[in-house]
Design a protein around this motif. Structure first.
Motif, PDB file in Angstrom:
ATOM      1  N   SER A   1       0.306  -1.309   0.017  1.00 10.63           N
ATOM      2  CA  SER A   1      -0.056  -0.115   0.078  1.00 10.63           C
ATOM      3  C   SER A   1       0.739   1.258   0.293  1.00 10.63           C
ATOM      4  N   LYS A   2       1.841   1.541   1.007  1.00  6.72           N
ATOM      5  CA  LYS A   2       2.985   2.422   0.620  1.00  6.72           C
ATOM      6  C   LYS A   2       3.230   2.384  -0.525  1.00  6.72           C
ATOM      7  N   ILE A   3       3.683   1.456  -1.384  1.00  6.63           N
ATOM      8  CA  ILE A   3       4.459   1.156  -1.995  1.00  6.63           C
ATOM      9  C   ILE A   3       3.690   2.339  -3.483  1.00  6.63           C
ATOM     10  N   GLU A   4       2.370   1.462  -3.316  1.00  2.73           N
ATOM     11  CA  GLU A   4       1.634   2.387  -4.120  1.00  2.73           C
ATOM     12  C   GLU A   4       0.844   3.564  -4.464  1.00  2.73           C
ATOM     13  N   ASN A   5       1.026   4.539  -3.213  1.00  3.50           N
ATOM     14  CA  ASN A   5       1.815   5.358  -3.115  1.00  3.50           C
ATOM     15  C   ASN A   5       2.049   6.343  -2.276  1.00  3.50           C
ATOM     16  N   GLY A   6       3.026   5.508  -2.732  1.00  3.83           N
ATOM     17  CA  GLY A   6       4.562   6.708  -3.160  1.00  3.83           C
ATOM     18  C   GLY A   6       5.510   7.502  -1.625  1.00  3.83           C
ATOM     19  N   MET A   7       4.648   6.628  -0.531  1.00  2.00           N
ATOM     20  CA  MET A   7       4.972   6.667   0.631  1.00  2.00           C
ATOM     21  C   MET A   7       6.331   5.723   0.896  1.00  2.00           C
ATOM     22  N   THR A   8       7.491   5.437   0.056  1.00  2.00           N
ATOM     23  CA  THR A   8       8.174   4.765   1.200  1.00  2.00           C
ATOM     24  C   THR A   8       9.203   4.433  -0.365  1.00  2.00           C
ATOM     25  N   SER A   9      10.158   3.907  -0.106  1.00  2.00           N
ATOM     26  CA  SER A   9      11.301   4.074  -1.549  1.00  2.00           C
ATOM     27  C   SER A   9      11.703   1.707  -1.131  1.00  2.00           C
ATOM     28  N   PRO A  10      10.575   1.560  -2.042  1.00  2.00           N
ATOM     29  CA  PRO A  10      11.265  -0.035  -2.251  1.00  2.00           C
ATOM     30  C   PRO A  10      13.215  -0.516  -2.529  1.00  2.00           C
ATOM     31  N   SER A  11      13.480  -1.752  -2.282  1.00  2.00           N
ATOM     32  CA  SER A  11      14.874  -2.013  -2.862  1.00  2.00           C
ATOM     33  C   SER A  11      14.936  -2.604  -3.414  1.00  2.00           C
ATOM     34  N   LEU A  12      15.505  -2.642  -3.782  1.00  2.00           N
ATOM     35  CA  LEU A  12      15.257  -3.623  -5.461  1.00  2.00           C
ATOM     36  C   LEU A  12      14.626  -4.941  -5.598  1.00  2.00           C
ATOM     37  N   THR A  13      15.612  -5.584  -3.806  1.00  3.44           N
ATOM     38  CA  THR A  13      14.725  -7.531  -3.510  1.00  3.44           C
ATOM     39  C   THR A  13      12.988  -6.874  -3.496  1.00  3.44           C
ATOM     40  N   THR A  14      12.582  -5.809  -3.305  1.00  5.85           N
ATOM     41  CA  THR A  14      11.057  -6.032  -3.731  1.00  5.85           C
ATOM     42  C   THR A  14      10.876  -5.823  -4.945  1.00  5.85           C
ATOM     43  N   LEU A  15      10.894  -5.328  -5.245  1.00  6.94           N
ATOM     44  CA  LEU A  15      10.641  -4.522  -7.276  1.00  6.94           C
ATOM     45  C   LEU A  15      10.619  -5.793  -7.849  1.00  6.94           C
ATOM     46  N   GLN A  16      12.132  -6.412  -7.831  1.00  7.31           N
ATOM     47  CA  GLN A  16      12.147  -8.180  -8.391  1.00  7.31           C
ATOM     48  C   GLN A  16      10.916  -9.138  -8.138  1.00  7.31           C
ATOM     49  N   ALA A  17      10.462  -8.760  -6.636  1.00  4.79           N
ATOM     50  CA  ALA A  17       9.889  -9.397  -6.277  1.00  4.79           C
ATOM     51  C   ALA A  17       8.065  -8.966  -6.710  1.00  4.79           C
ATOM     52  N   LEU A  18       8.325  -8.179  -6.943  1.00  8.00           N
ATOM     53  CA  LEU A  18       6.783  -7.744  -7.440  1.00  8.00           C
ATOM     54  C   LEU A  18       6.920  -7.848  -9.255  1.00  8.00           C
ATOM     55  N   ALA A  19       7.928  -6.975  -9.902  1.00  5.44           N
ATOM     56  CA  ALA A  19       8.193  -7.732 -11.363  1.00  5.44           C
ATOM     57  C   ALA A  19       7.651  -8.782 -11.538  1.00  5.44           C
ATOM     58  N   ARG A  20       7.836 -10.326 -10.980  1.00  2.00           N
ATOM     59  CA  ARG A  20       7.891 -11.571 -10.706  1.00  2.00           C
ATOM     60  C   ARG A  20       6.045 -11.716 -10.847  1.00  2.00           C
ATOM     61  N   ALA A  21       6.116 -10.991 -10.314  1.00  2.00           N
ATOM     62  CA  ALA A  21       4.320 -11.660  -9.860  1.00  2.00           C
ATOM     63  C   ALA A  21       3.483 -10.760 -10.882  1.00  2.00           C
ATOM     64  N   LEU A  22       4.328 -10.022 -11.175  1.00  2.00           N
ATOM     65  CA  LEU A  22       3.668  -8.750 -12.549  1.00  2.00           C
ATOM     66  C   LEU A  22       4.044  -9.243 -14.350  1.00  2.00           C
ATOM     67  N   SER A  23       4.661 -10.101 -14.019  1.00  3.45           N
ATOM     68  CA  SER A  23       5.400 -10.646 -14.934  1.00  3.45           C
ATOM     69  C   SER A  23       6.163  -9.592 -15.937  1.00  3.45           C
ATOM     70  N   VAL A  24       6.064  -8.787 -15.168  1.00  4.85           N
ATOM     71  CA  VAL A  24       7.091  -7.206 -16.322  1.00  4.85           C
ATOM     72  C   VAL A  24       8.442  -6.949 -16.083  1.00  4.85           C
ATOM     73  N   PRO A  25       9.397  -6.391 -16.518  1.00 13.52           N
ATOM     74  CA  PRO A  25      11.167  -6.203 -16.032  1.00 13.52           C
ATOM     75  C   PRO A  25      10.638  -4.568 -15.257  1.00 13.52           C
ATOM     76  N   VAL A  26      11.926  -5.384 -14.491  1.00 15.78           N
ATOM     77  CA  VAL A  26      11.969  -4.451 -13.208  1.00 15.78           C
ATOM     78  C   VAL A  26      12.072  -2.595 -14.245  1.00 15.78           C
ATOM     79  N   SER A  27      12.482  -3.008 -15.490  1.00 12.52           N
ATOM     80  CA  SER A  27      13.104  -1.268 -15.833  1.00 12.52           C
ATOM     81  C   SER A  27      11.425  -0.594 -16.030  1.00 12.52           C
ATOM     82  N   SER A  28      10.588  -1.722 -16.158  1.00 17.71           N
ATOM     83  CA  SER A  28       9.342  -0.850 -16.646  1.00 17.71           C
ATOM     84  C   SER A  28       8.515  -0.320 -15.586  1.00 17.71           C
ATOM     85  N   PHE A  29       9.116  -0.302 -14.227  1.00 14.44           N
ATOM     86  CA  PHE A  29       8.201   0.508 -13.046  1.00 14.44           C
ATOM     87  C   PHE A  29       9.461   2.235 -12.889  1.00 14.44           C
ATOM     88  N   PHE A  30      10.711   2.705 -14.152  1.00 15.99           N
ATOM     89  CA  PHE A  30      11.162   3.323 -14.330  1.00 15.99           C
ATOM     90  C   PHE A  30      10.444   4.128 -15.190  1.00 15.99           C
TER      91      PHE A  30
END
Length: 250
Positions: free
Chosen positions: A95-124
């Motif tokens: 919830s904090k990530i989606e609302n821009g209230m925290t800076s997620p770690s690279l590990t967290t971004l990798q986990a989200l990318a796998r769950a969403l089936s998108v490359p990590v670079s797409s978040f940027f």
């Protein structure tokens, strides 16, 4: 025994800023001839500044990442709890990530990318997206051929957005009418148009109404109705025309 009179609750004292504004308004009114616009309501006075820096824009990395995570999740049609479980992170953290209230770690971004089936670079992508800008020096606007050009109307385009992915199109023009200009048949096109008179005077028609425009006057209208200069009163005439419309799908 006589009942004591019911006392009305004391009025809440106005803030110092509000009291100062009211005192200034009263002083200005006393110095004037008694003609003054009504005092602004607190709602207007406290409204956000449209020119202030928007802290929720995509130029903030955390907000840009959060918006992309939410967009990808919505595209998959899953709720925030389902994504949190699939990525192996807590619901509160997501919830904090989606609302821009925290800076997620690279590990967290990798986990989200796998769950969403998108490359990590797409978040940027929104954060790295280039923002268009157009700067035109005085007298250097691009001369454009438009319908009125044949009648001596001079059109100079003052800015252009080359992003073909944007559905909103805004075209700012400087239009000049001289003694060589003829009154041209009315224009009609989709979108909205804004005129701001700079020099001379003209009778401008919109639908069945006519407006005598002098320097400083403006006109904002639905451009789908017939419109255009009907009578050139004082030459030369210069006015700013801003046309805004939605790009049709190819």
């Amino acid at each position: 025994m006589a009942k004591s009179p019911i006392k009305s609750p004391p009025k809440k004292p106005a803030s110092k800023a509000a009291a100062k504004r009211e005192a200034t308004d009263v002083a200005n009114w006393k110095r004037s001839d008694g003609i003054k616009a009504p005092l602004l309501s607190a709602k207007v006075l406290n409204s956000p500044d449209p020119h202030a820096l928007d802290q929720t824009r995509d130029n903030i990395l955390e907000v840009a990442i959060g918006r992309e995570v939410r967009n990808f999740r919505n595209q998959l049609g899953i709720n925030i709890s389902e994504l949190a479980e699939a990525a192996g992170i807590s619901l509160g953290m997501l919830s904090k990530i989606e609302n821009g209230m925290t800076s997620p770690s690279l590990t967290t971004l990798q986990a989200l990318a796998r769950a969403l089936s998108v490359p990590v670079s797409s978040f940027f992508r929104r954060y790295e997206e280039r923002r268009s800008v157009s700067f035109v020096k005085a007298g250097e606007g691009l001369a454009i051929e438009r319908r009125g050009t044949r009648s001596g109307h001079q059109y100079h385009l003052l800015g252009y957005n080359g992003d073909q992915n944007s559905r909103l199109v805004v075209e700012p023009y400087m239009i000049t009418l001289t003694s060589e200009s003829d009154v041209f048949p009315l224009f009609q096109h989709p979108g909205m148009e804004f005129l701001y008179m700079l020099e001379g005077s003209v009778v401008y028609r919109h639908a069945e109404k006519r407006y005598t425009m002098l320097p400083g006057d403006s006109l904002f209208f639905d451009a789908d109705a017939p419109h255009g200069p009907e009578q050139m009163v004082t030459l030369p005439i210069r006015f700013l025309s801003i046309i805004c419309y939605v790009r049709e799908n190819d």
